[in-house]
Scaffold this active site. Structure first.
Site: not given
Length: 387
Positions: A271, A306
């Site tokens: 990210n 996640e």
């Protein structure tokens, strides 16, 4: 009640249904608005045909009947188109051909070479073709949602199609004079015709709205049970299914139950380096692998962030560990291709099989989560079995 009065009553009922559909149009989701608007247009076309039939003597002779018949055929075309839009199907090239050819034929046998039998036959043939096409489309759908309302609508199309065939056979076999008038009082079928043809715009509209309502309900149900980003079942669905299977496992014929808690390694770094959009792509990438690796009774779900969970049905501890290792290797050997970049992807996994010490599904999930923590602490991209 005479046929003219029936046509007027039917016309008012059709207009009322069209008005209600118009009021409700903005309340439907965007995906359903085209089909509801098309159904509404078809209903108003049939209402227009009822007006022409009822007041044909206030129009030039030879004009009212062809126009009314043309509106009936266009209305049947509209209902077929609305159903195709409902199921996301494109318009076929021939969609308007029956109505166009039928109108030309009826106009010819009304003005150029007057023949009442041919007009009745052409109208019945065109409408029957369109109605049966709608019927076949409905019965070909296998989705469980909306099955009852779909069967009702299909039955109405079949009923009206059958009546059109019977009506044509009745008039052709019995003989129709050139002065035949559908609003005349002389034949019982003149009374039955507007009543039967009103089934689709009146009763059929209610059933069609029920189909739309059931579609919306199904979408809400999916939204409540599915993760919007990956399309996998969400945590709520996982817990519901997990608790049910854990309870079934305790029955005499219960099957083995195992699960894996899975975490994408170094997801924060993905990210931070590539942006959250690519992070979403990475989540979908892993989700697809999990979905593809599941057997029919297995369940892959997004647990949050996640983290994912795979619920295996019928696997003991050894088989679950083997399945987990196979899944880990699958993700590791297929990096993510996105935005011109090749990003290695690995996962860590904690596996647990239901045992005597587990009192609930939450216990099983907790043990797998503890094994996941051990896998991450030991270097990641590995599978650990809960003790």
């Amino acid at each position: 009640m005479d046929p003219v009065t029936i046509f007027i009553v039917v016309m008012l009922m059709m207009l009322a249904n069209g008005w209600v559909l118009g009021l409700m149009r903005k309340d439907f989701p965007a995906a359903l608005r085209p089909c509801t608007e098309t159904w509404r247009t078809a209903t108003l076309l049939l209402a227009g045909s009822a007006v022409l039939y009822a007041f044909q003597y206030q129009m030039p002779l030879g004009l009212a009947s062809p126009l009314a018949n043309g509106l009936v055929m266009l209305g049947c075309t509209g209902y077929l188109r609305a159903l195709r839009q409902f199921y996301g199907l494109p318009d076929p090239r021939w969609l308007f051909a029956p109505a166009l050819v039928g109108f030309i034929g009826i106009l010819w046998f009304a003005v150029v070479a007057p023949d009442t039998r041919m007009r009745v036959f052409i109208l019945s043939a065109c409408c029957t073709l369109l109605l049966l096409a709608s019927f076949m489309l409905l019965v070909s759908q296998k989705a469980p949602e909306g099955a009852h309302s779909r069967r009702v609508v299909a039955g109405l199309f079949a009923m009206v199609a059958g009546f059109m065939v019977f009506r044509a056979a009745y008039f052709v076999g019995r003989g129709v004079s050139p002065s035949f008038d559908i609003t005349g009082d002389g034949a019982w079928i003149n009374i039955a015709s507007p009543m039967v043809t009103a089934l689709l715009p009146v009763v059929g509209t209610t059933a069609f709205l029920l189909m739309c309502s059931e579609r919306i309900g199904r979408q809400w149900e999916l939204a409540a049970s599915t993760d919007y980003l990956t399309g996998l079942p969400n945590r709520r669905t996982l817990v519901t299914v997990g608790e049910r299977r854990f309870a079934e496992r305790q029955q005499p014929q219960g099957r083995s139950l195992a699960l894996a808690v899975i975490d994408i390694d170094h997801f924060k770094a993905i990210n931070d380096r590539h942006g959250h959009e690519l992070g979403d792509v990475a989540l979908r990438h892993v989700a697809e692998h999990l979905r593809a690796a599941c057997r029919g009774s297995d369940l892959a779900a997004r647990h949050g962030g996640e983290e994912f969970v795979v619920l295996w049905d019928g696997l003991d501890a050894a088989a679950a560990l083997t399945a987990g290792e196979r899944l880990r290797a699958l993700v590791a050997r297929e990096p993510l291709h996105a935005s011109g970049a090749l990003i290695p992807m690995t996962i860590s996994m904690g596996v647990a099989a239901a045992g005597e010490g587990d009192r609930s599904f939450s216990d099983l999930l907790r043990r797998a989560d503890e094994a996941l923590y051990i896998a991450k602490a030991a270097g990641r991209s590995r599978v650990e079995m809960a003790g």
